[in-house]
Design a protein around this motif. Sequence first.
Motif, PDB file in Angstrom:
ATOM      1  N   PRO A  51       0.946  -1.239   0.108  1.00  0.00           N
ATOM      2  CA  PRO A  51       0.097  -0.057  -0.070  1.00  0.00           C
ATOM      3  C   PRO A  51       1.061   1.279   0.136  1.00  0.00           C
ATOM      4  O   PRO A  51       0.448   2.267  -0.652  1.00  0.00           O
ATOM      5  CB  PRO A  51      -0.844  -0.102   1.355  1.00  0.00           C
ATOM      6  CG  PRO A  51      -1.112  -1.568   1.566  1.00  0.00           C
ATOM      7  CD  PRO A  51       0.444  -2.093   1.042  1.00  0.00           C
ATOM      8  N   PHE A  52       1.904   1.300   0.692  1.00  0.00           N
ATOM      9  CA  PHE A  52       2.925   2.532   0.634  1.00  0.00           C
ATOM     10  C   PHE A  52       3.576   2.589  -0.650  1.00  0.00           C
ATOM     11  O   PHE A  52       3.570   3.831  -1.124  1.00  0.00           O
ATOM     12  CB  PHE A  52       3.941   2.288   1.507  1.00  0.00           C
ATOM     13  CG  PHE A  52       4.974   3.439   1.578  1.00  0.00           C
ATOM     14  CD1 PHE A  52       4.363   4.637   2.386  1.00  0.00           C
ATOM     15  CD2 PHE A  52       6.272   3.635   1.001  1.00  0.00           C
ATOM     16  CE1 PHE A  52       5.293   5.670   2.393  1.00  0.00           C
ATOM     17  CE2 PHE A  52       7.024   4.602   0.970  1.00  0.00           C
ATOM     18  CZ  PHE A  52       6.592   5.739   1.645  1.00  0.00           C
ATOM     19  N   SER A  53       3.780   1.642  -1.245  1.00  0.00           N
ATOM     20  CA  SER A  53       4.382   1.769  -2.765  1.00  0.00           C
ATOM     21  C   SER A  53       3.287   2.389  -3.683  1.00  0.00           C
ATOM     22  O   SER A  53       3.675   3.038  -4.812  1.00  0.00           O
ATOM     23  CB  SER A  53       4.587   0.470  -3.264  1.00  0.00           C
ATOM     24  OG  SER A  53       3.613  -0.594  -3.596  1.00  0.00           O
ATOM     25  N   GLN A  54       2.098   2.106  -3.304  1.00  0.00           N
ATOM     26  CA  GLN A  54       0.935   2.691  -4.385  1.00  0.00           C
ATOM     27  C   GLN A  54       0.708   4.060  -3.962  1.00  0.00           C
ATOM     28  O   GLN A  54       0.230   4.618  -5.071  1.00  0.00           O
ATOM     29  CB  GLN A  54      -0.284   1.883  -4.117  1.00  0.00           C
ATOM     30  CG  GLN A  54      -0.148   0.210  -4.509  1.00  0.00           C
ATOM     31  CD  GLN A  54      -1.320  -0.595  -3.885  1.00  0.00           C
ATOM     32  OE1 GLN A  54      -2.403  -0.187  -3.351  1.00  0.00           O
ATOM     33  NE2 GLN A  54      -1.364  -1.779  -4.738  1.00  0.00           N
ATOM     34  N   ILE A  55       0.870   4.517  -2.959  1.00  0.00           N
ATOM     35  CA  ILE A  55       0.679   5.878  -2.806  1.00  0.00           C
ATOM     36  C   ILE A  55       2.081   6.710  -3.094  1.00  0.00           C
ATOM     37  O   ILE A  55       1.958   8.122  -3.005  1.00  0.00           O
ATOM     38  CB  ILE A  55       0.102   6.325  -1.324  1.00  0.00           C
ATOM     39  CG1 ILE A  55       1.533   6.005  -0.262  1.00  0.00           C
ATOM     40  CG2 ILE A  55      -1.091   5.804  -1.170  1.00  0.00           C
ATOM     41  CD1 ILE A  55       0.997   6.548   1.091  1.00  0.00           C
ATOM     42  N   LEU A  56       3.179   6.438  -3.524  1.00  0.00           N
ATOM     43  CA  LEU A  56       4.463   6.742  -3.798  1.00  0.00           C
ATOM     44  C   LEU A  56       4.257   7.498  -4.964  1.00  0.00           C
ATOM     45  O   LEU A  56       3.824   7.242  -5.843  1.00  0.00           O
ATOM     46  CB  LEU A  56       5.375   5.711  -3.722  1.00  0.00           C
ATOM     47  CG  LEU A  56       6.792   6.212  -4.082  1.00  0.00           C
ATOM     48  CD1 LEU A  56       7.509   7.130  -2.799  1.00  0.00           C
ATOM     49  CD2 LEU A  56       7.830   5.115  -4.625  1.00  0.00           C
TER      50      LEU A  56
END
Length: 123
Positions: A51-56
């Motif tokens: 999920p963090f990689s998706q908001i990056l």
Amino acid sequence: MTPLDTVLAYYKAWTSHDFDLAMTYIADDITCHAPAGPIVGAEAFRAFMEPFSQILRTSELHAAFGDDKTALLMYGTSTHPVPDAPGAELHTVHDGKITTLRIIFDRLPFEQARAAQAASQQS
């Protein structure tokens, strides 16, 4: 590949939004030490990190060092909710897989962004 090569390939994959490729560098029994506590196993790690990689939005590598077992990265990220989110990661690598990962980042800006979003949705 050296541990640093492995970790840089992992970093490049997740910061390019290719989490399937990133997971090829993760051991099935990884232990991730995150600010919120330990995360054990590849499936749990993916649920935490993807999920963090998706908001990056962007990431800039500031430093990378390694030896025969470990690699250390320091980077800055810009995400949709938080424009400046620096982080550091210490990885232990065995047979080309990341077995232990200690992530250091400031959770407060993310908590503030979530609180502000929740407050705006209640208004």
